[in-house]
Design an enzyme around this catalytic site. Structure first.
Site, mmCIF file in Angstrom:
data_model
loop_
_atom_site.group_PDB
_atom_site.id
_atom_site.type_symbol
_atom_site.label_atom_id
_atom_site.label_comp_id
_atom_site.label_asym_id
_atom_site.label_seq_id
_atom_site.Cartn_x
_atom_site.Cartn_y
_atom_site.Cartn_z
ATOM 1 N N TYR A 142 0.820 -1.213 0.000
ATOM 2 C CA TYR A 142 0.000 0.000 0.000
ATOM 3 C C TYR A 142 0.857 1.269 0.000
ATOM 4 O O TYR A 142 0.392 2.318 -0.423
ATOM 5 C CB TYR A 142 -0.907 0.033 1.242
ATOM 6 C CG TYR A 142 -2.247 -0.636 1.061
ATOM 7 C CD1 TYR A 142 -2.325 -1.962 0.665
ATOM 8 C CD2 TYR A 142 -3.429 0.055 1.304
ATOM 9 C CE1 TYR A 142 -3.547 -2.586 0.521
ATOM 10 C CE2 TYR A 142 -4.663 -0.559 1.165
ATOM 11 C CZ TYR A 142 -4.721 -1.874 0.769
ATOM 12 O OH TYR A 142 -5.927 -2.486 0.628
ATOM 13 N N LYS A 192 3.214 -15.191 1.890
ATOM 14 C CA LYS A 192 3.532 -16.062 0.757
ATOM 15 C C LYS A 192 5.045 -16.252 0.731
ATOM 16 O O LYS A 192 5.748 -15.775 -0.178
ATOM 17 C CB LYS A 192 3.034 -15.428 -0.555
ATOM 18 C CG LYS A 192 1.526 -15.467 -0.710
ATOM 19 C CD LYS A 192 1.008 -16.801 -1.240
ATOM 20 C CE LYS A 192 1.385 -16.999 -2.686
ATOM 21 N NZ LYS A 192 0.975 -18.364 -3.167
ATOM 22 N N ASP A 225 -2.766 -17.993 0.463
ATOM 23 C CA ASP A 225 -3.787 -18.575 -0.421
ATOM 24 C C ASP A 225 -4.427 -19.791 0.245
ATOM 25 O O ASP A 225 -5.652 -19.964 0.225
ATOM 26 C CB ASP A 225 -3.196 -18.926 -1.802
ATOM 27 C CG ASP A 225 -1.944 -19.792 -1.731
ATOM 28 O OD1 ASP A 225 -1.338 -19.905 -0.637
ATOM 29 O OD2 ASP A 225 -1.564 -20.368 -2.767
ATOM 30 N N ASP A 249 -6.343 -7.145 3.862
ATOM 31 C CA ASP A 249 -7.491 -6.498 3.226
ATOM 32 C C ASP A 249 -8.415 -7.553 2.629
ATOM 33 O O ASP A 249 -9.634 -7.556 2.848
ATOM 34 C CB ASP A 249 -6.978 -5.544 2.137
ATOM 35 C CG ASP A 249 -8.105 -4.813 1.440
ATOM 36 O OD1 ASP A 249 -9.043 -4.369 2.131
ATOM 37 O OD2 ASP A 249 -8.066 -4.696 0.195
ATOM 38 N N ASP A 253 -12.197 -9.267 4.209
ATOM 39 C CA ASP A 253 -13.499 -9.234 3.513
ATOM 40 C C ASP A 253 -14.097 -10.631 3.484
ATOM 41 O O ASP A 253 -15.303 -10.817 3.639
ATOM 42 C CB ASP A 253 -13.339 -8.736 2.068
ATOM 43 C CG ASP A 253 -13.669 -7.262 1.923
ATOM 44 O OD1 ASP A 253 -13.466 -6.516 2.904
ATOM 45 O OD2 ASP A 253 -14.122 -6.847 0.831
HETATM 46 C C1 IPM Z 1 -10.449 -1.439 3.862
HETATM 47 C C2 IPM Z 1 -10.711 -0.777 2.552
HETATM 48 C C3 IPM Z 1 -9.575 0.195 2.287
HETATM 49 C C4 IPM Z 1 -8.319 -0.603 2.104
HETATM 50 C C5 IPM Z 1 -9.797 1.166 1.124
HETATM 51 C C6 IPM Z 1 -11.079 1.932 1.257
HETATM 52 C C7 IPM Z 1 -8.631 2.105 0.992
HETATM 53 O O1 IPM Z 1 -10.877 -1.719 1.558
HETATM 54 O O2 IPM Z 1 -10.293 -0.730 4.869
HETATM 55 O O3 IPM Z 1 -10.433 -2.669 3.909
HETATM 56 O O4 IPM Z 1 -8.030 -1.115 1.011
HETATM 57 O O5 IPM Z 1 -7.578 -0.729 3.079
HETATM 58 MG MG MG Z 2 -10.942 -3.729 2.281
#
Ligand code: IPM
Ligand code: MG
Length: 368
Positions: A142, A192, A225, A249, A253
């Site tokens: 990032y 990884k 993975d 990240d 999710d």
């Molecule tokens: C998260 C989001 C952020 C990230 C974005 C909005 C920059 O997806 O906080 O998970 O990628 O970190």
């Molecule tokens: Mg995210």
């Protein structure tokens, strides 16, 4: 003594709507005489760009550094998709994370029993799930340099750099081990190392910190993975997962969806202690700005409310009050109160964002 200070940055899309419900809870705590905050507000993301031409002003950045805790709603939206990368709404959030040095991002994924049938996975796979992903938040791909889109010969090349120093790995590893000691004393580290040097270093440093400082914690390593696959297959094998910025990240999710809805998951981003002993901290829901439902009163405020509960616990040492909020959430879900995102295929009548907030406050009131 002065009241603790809270800076609210509600942001874009459904951010302000879900934050309104948190404000009701803050007012409730104040009215009960339990805790009073000095609340101030500011802009972040697209709304800040609209007002000031930047997703985060220096003034708001300075206030975030001063505040005892920052609560953030969400940033972004289709209106801002075409903006130059340097002023995109997300840059505001990334600047906050970087300048506050919020290196440890705790993303719990907890499956409320009332929602176990709502997950896309089978009930037995997710019921009772309670894991935390500790995501490194201020480094890695990032932020690594070089980065950019360059021209090489007759074509463009896009470059980002995955970069981790030993000390960056060590400090997030320590935060994961500390957390594990308060839970089931178990950490799984994901990278990884089979294809990336940064992954090899990650694995080595996590192991060294473990052996020297946390030998009592059970540590395992997994390729990220495989980790994704295992999270789908049998997520209850995990307790604390520690991983880098990008894997964290993605994996968070996925972990979020195990619980039934992205609208449920809070997060805490923690940095080093300030002079008053509190960690620098920002609390935000894992979900985004949900432009498709903005302004419709459909958004689920639970992730934002649970993020505030994390603030009570981690910034203000009010663990019992955090539990009061969390139990109230559990109660309303058990009572069948559902926002639209929590409606199963069989349908039903969802409550609005505001009604969900009110129901949670009623449950908190009943808990007194
Ligand atoms: C998260 C989001 C952020 C990230 C974005 C909005 C920059 O997806 O906080 O998970 O990628 O970190
Ligand atoms: Mg995210």
């Amino acid at each position: 003594m002065a009241n603790p200070s809270l800076l609210i940055l509600a942001g874009d899309g459904i951010g302000p709507e879900v934050m309104d419900e948190v404000k009701k809870i803050i007012t409730w705590f104040d009215a009960q005489g339990i805790v009073s905050f000095d609340v101030s507000e500011g802009l972040v993301g697209g709304c800040s760009y609209d007002a000031h031409g930047t997703p985060l002003t220096d003034e708001t950045m300075a206030r975030a550094l001063e505040a005892d805790a920052v609560l953030l709603g969400a940033v972004g939206g289709p209106k801002y998709d075409k903006l130059d990368f340097s002023v995109k709404p997300e840059r505001g959030l990334l600047r906050l994370r970087k300048e506050m040095d919020l290196f440890s991002n705790l993303r719990p994924a907890q499956c409320f029993d009332a929602l176990a049938d709502f997950s896309s996975l089978k009930r037995e796979v997710v019921a009772g799930l309670d894991i935390v992903i500790v995501r490194e938040l201020t480094s890695g791909v990032y932020f690594g340099e070089p980065r950019g889109i360059f021209v090489e010969g007759n074509e463009r090349v896009g470059i980002n750099t995955q970069r981790y120093t030993e000390s960056e790995i060590a400090r997030v590893a320590r935060s994961a081990f500390e957390l594990a000691r308060k839970r089931s004393n178990k950490v799984c580290s994901m990278e990884k190392a089979n294809v990336m040097e940064s992954g090899i270093l990650w694995r080595e440093v996590v192991q060294e910190i473990h052996d020297k400082e946390y030998p009592d914690v059970a540590l395992t390593h997994m390729y990220a993975d495989n980790g994704a696959m295992q999270l789908c297959r049998w997520p209850k094998q995990f307790d604390v997962i520690v991983t880098d910025n990008l894997f964290g990240d993605i994996l968070s999710d996925m972990a979020a969806m195990l619980t039934g809805s992205l609208g449920m998951l809070p997060s805490a981003s923690l940095g080093l202690p300030m002079e008053n002993g509190r960690p620098k901290a920002l609390y935000e829901p894992v979900h985004g700005s949900a432009p498709d439902i903005t302004g419709m009163g459909k958004a689920n405020p639970i992730a934002c409310i649970l993020s505030f509960a994390m603030a009570l616990r981690y910034s203000f040492s009010l663990g019992d009050e955090a539990s009061r909020v969390e139990k109230a959430v559990e109660k309303v879900l058990a009572d069948g109160v559902r926002t639209a995102d929590l409606m199963g295929p069989e349908g039903g009548s969802p409550v609005s964002t505001g009604q969900m907030g009110d129901a949670i406050i009623a449950a908190m009131q009943a808990s007194l």
